[in-house]
Design an enzyme around this catalytic site. Structure first.
Site, short mmCIF file in Angstrom:
data_model
loop_
_atom_site.label_atom_id
_atom_site.label_comp_id
_atom_site.label_asym_id
_atom_site.label_seq_id
_atom_site.Cartn_x
_atom_site.Cartn_y
_atom_site.Cartn_z
N ARG A 82 0.85 -1.21 0.00
CA ARG A 82 0.00 0.00 0.00
C ARG A 82 0.88 1.25 0.00
NH1 ARG A 82 -4.55 0.24 4.45
NH2 ARG A 82 -2.78 0.80 5.77
N LYS A 184 -2.58 6.50 1.30
CA LYS A 184 -2.37 7.01 2.66
C LYS A 184 -1.48 8.24 2.62
CE LYS A 184 -2.31 4.68 7.11
NZ LYS A 184 -3.44 5.40 7.68
N GLU A 220 -16.11 6.47 4.73
CA GLU A 220 -15.39 5.95 5.89
C GLU A 220 -15.26 7.06 6.92
OE1 GLU A 220 -11.26 4.91 5.29
OE2 GLU A 220 -11.08 6.23 3.56
N1 PLP Z 1 -9.14 4.38 6.60
C1 PLP Z 1 -8.29 5.36 6.92
C2 PLP Z 1 -8.58 6.73 6.41
C3 PLP Z 1 -7.17 5.08 7.71
O1 PLP Z 1 -6.32 6.06 8.04
C4 PLP Z 1 -6.95 3.78 8.16
C5 PLP Z 1 -5.78 3.45 8.96
O2 PLP Z 1 -4.80 2.95 8.50
C6 PLP Z 1 -7.87 2.79 7.81
C7 PLP Z 1 -8.95 3.12 7.03
C8 PLP Z 1 -7.68 1.39 8.27
O3 PLP Z 1 -6.72 0.74 7.49
P1 PLP Z 1 -5.88 -0.46 8.08
O4 PLP Z 1 -6.86 -1.48 8.50
O5 PLP Z 1 -5.05 -0.91 6.94
O6 PLP Z 1 -5.10 0.08 9.21
C1 COI Z 2 -3.99 3.39 11.54
O1 COI Z 2 -4.97 2.76 11.90
O2 COI Z 2 -2.86 2.88 11.51
C2 COI Z 2 -4.11 4.76 11.10
O3 COI Z 2 -3.24 5.20 10.39
C3 COI Z 2 -5.27 5.54 11.55
C4 COI Z 2 -4.95 6.79 12.28
C5 COI Z 2 -4.21 6.61 13.55
C6 COI Z 2 -4.35 7.82 11.39
#
Ligand code: PLP
Ligand code: COI
Length: 341
Positions: A82, A184, A220
């Site tokens: 990612r 991200k 989201e």
């Molecule tokens: N959506 C956003 C905007 C986020 O910042 C995050 C955090 O990483 C997620 C979703 C959840 O993603 P993940 O499950 O890969 O941490």
């Molecule tokens: C995560 O879940 O790792 C995120 O990046 C979400 C937030 C802390 C920015």
């Protein structure tokens, strides 16, 4: 391994300086090997790409102490990929996937005393990030970059003592239809700050963002994806090209189907359908699974009957199975867990 003197059961979600971090620089068209350093400070040109045009991106992942005392990380290949995809979208030089995983391992190994003991509920959060470090003035990508990873022990992201959270349907947009919502990029979070402060000031835990084009579909929150449970116990999650492809959400949908035998579906979800669902939850690395009791749409309350006062029964099963896999209590699908120690 002797652990750091930290009140593990009461750590919040915040920055705590640990001993070692990884640093690699990109210069003259290539990434240098990189190394661990104790230096947490960064000295930059006043005109660095990150400072002028927000050229920065990041990842979030965790190291866990398992029930049998190992230290593991969860699906690091997906974070590496990612971040690779994010860098490309931001005209930054992608950091190689295999090197990313090696660097994460180095940081965890060098900070083992900060990986919280099993049973405390805490984990070592890992924050890989990259930024444009050389000066720019015209709007263009920087020529030099730095990639870093630090770790910080963390507890729960939403501190509500397991009480479901309340969200506000935001009047602000998080991501444009063909923008950067699916990667991200630091800029996605910068533009959410006003919305989140507004929501907090009004007493909400977080925002639900709608799709920016029609403002009728659920996207989201600022830092987590959604899942919902329908009355007939199907687990559904929004499909959109402008949300972050959460690794937790992708894992949960697999767990729902393959471990719990539930029906799952990723599809567009309209705001006006939410009233028909029985449970709602947020999922992400930081959020893990955070139950949502209520979403307020301009004064109109949308309540989820089975997750209104406590985590709902399906969300609980999902939570127990996912964290069971992460903490080594339940056998993981092949390739999900990487043992560091
Ligand atoms: N959506 C956003 C905007 C986020 O910042 C995050 C955090 O990483 C997620 C979703 C959840 O993603 P993940 O499950 O890969 O941490
Ligand atoms: C995560 O879940 O790792 C995120 O990046 C979400 C937030 C802390 C920015």
């Amino acid at each position: 391994m002797e652990k750091a003197n930290i009140d593990w059961k009461n750590v919040g979600f915040g920055y705590y300086k640990t001993d070692k971090r990884f640093v690699a620089n990109y210069k003259d068209g290539k990434w240098e090997e990189g190394q661990l350093t104790s230096d947490d400070k960064i000295v930059l040109s006043e005109s660095a790409g990150v400072l002028q045009y927000a050229q920065t991106c990041f990842e979030g992942m965790k190291a866990y102490t398992t029930v049998d005392g190992h230290v593991v990380i969860f699906r690091p290949d997906l974070n590496a990929q990612r971040m690779y995809d994010t860098a490309k979208r931001l005209e930054m030089p992608p950091y190689p996937v295999d090197k990313f995983i090696e660097a994460v391992e180095q940081v965890v190994k060098a900070n083992l005393k900060y990986v919280p003991p099993y049973g405390t509920g805490a984990t070592l959060y890992l924050r890989p990030f990259m930024f444009g470090s050389s000066p720019v003035l015209g709007v263009k990508p920087a020529e030099e970059y730095q990639f870093r990873i630090f770790g910080s022990p963390v507890g729960p992201y939403f501190k509500v003592d397991a009480k479901p959270i309340t969200l506000k349907v935001s009047d602000f947009d998080r991501a444009a239809p063909k923008g950067t919502g699916h990667v991200k990029a630091g800029l996605n979070y910068a533009m959410s700050l006003h919305a989140i402060v507004t929501a907090h000031n009004e007493g909400y835990n977080e925002n639900l963002y709608l799709d920016a084009k029609t403002r009728t579909k659920v996207e989201e929150t600022g830092g987590a994806n959604f899942f919902f449970v329908t009355k007939d116990k199907k687990v559904i999650t929004p499909k959109s090209e402008s949300i972050l492809p959460s690794i937790t959400r992708r894992s949960l949908m697999y767990v729902a189907k393959e471990y719990l035998g539930l029906e799952t579906e990723e599809r567009e979800i309209r705001l006006d359908e939410l009233k028909d669902f029985s449970e709602c939850g947020l999922c992400g690395t930081a959020a893990v699974i955070s139950p949502v009791g209520k979403i307020v749409d301009h004064g109109k309350e949308i309540c989820f009957p089975d997750s209104l006062d406590a985590i709902g029964p399906i969300s609980k099963k999902l939570y127990d199975t996912l964290t069971g896999i992460q903490f080594g209590r339940i056998e993981a699908p092949k390739g999900w867990i990487r043992v560091i120690e």
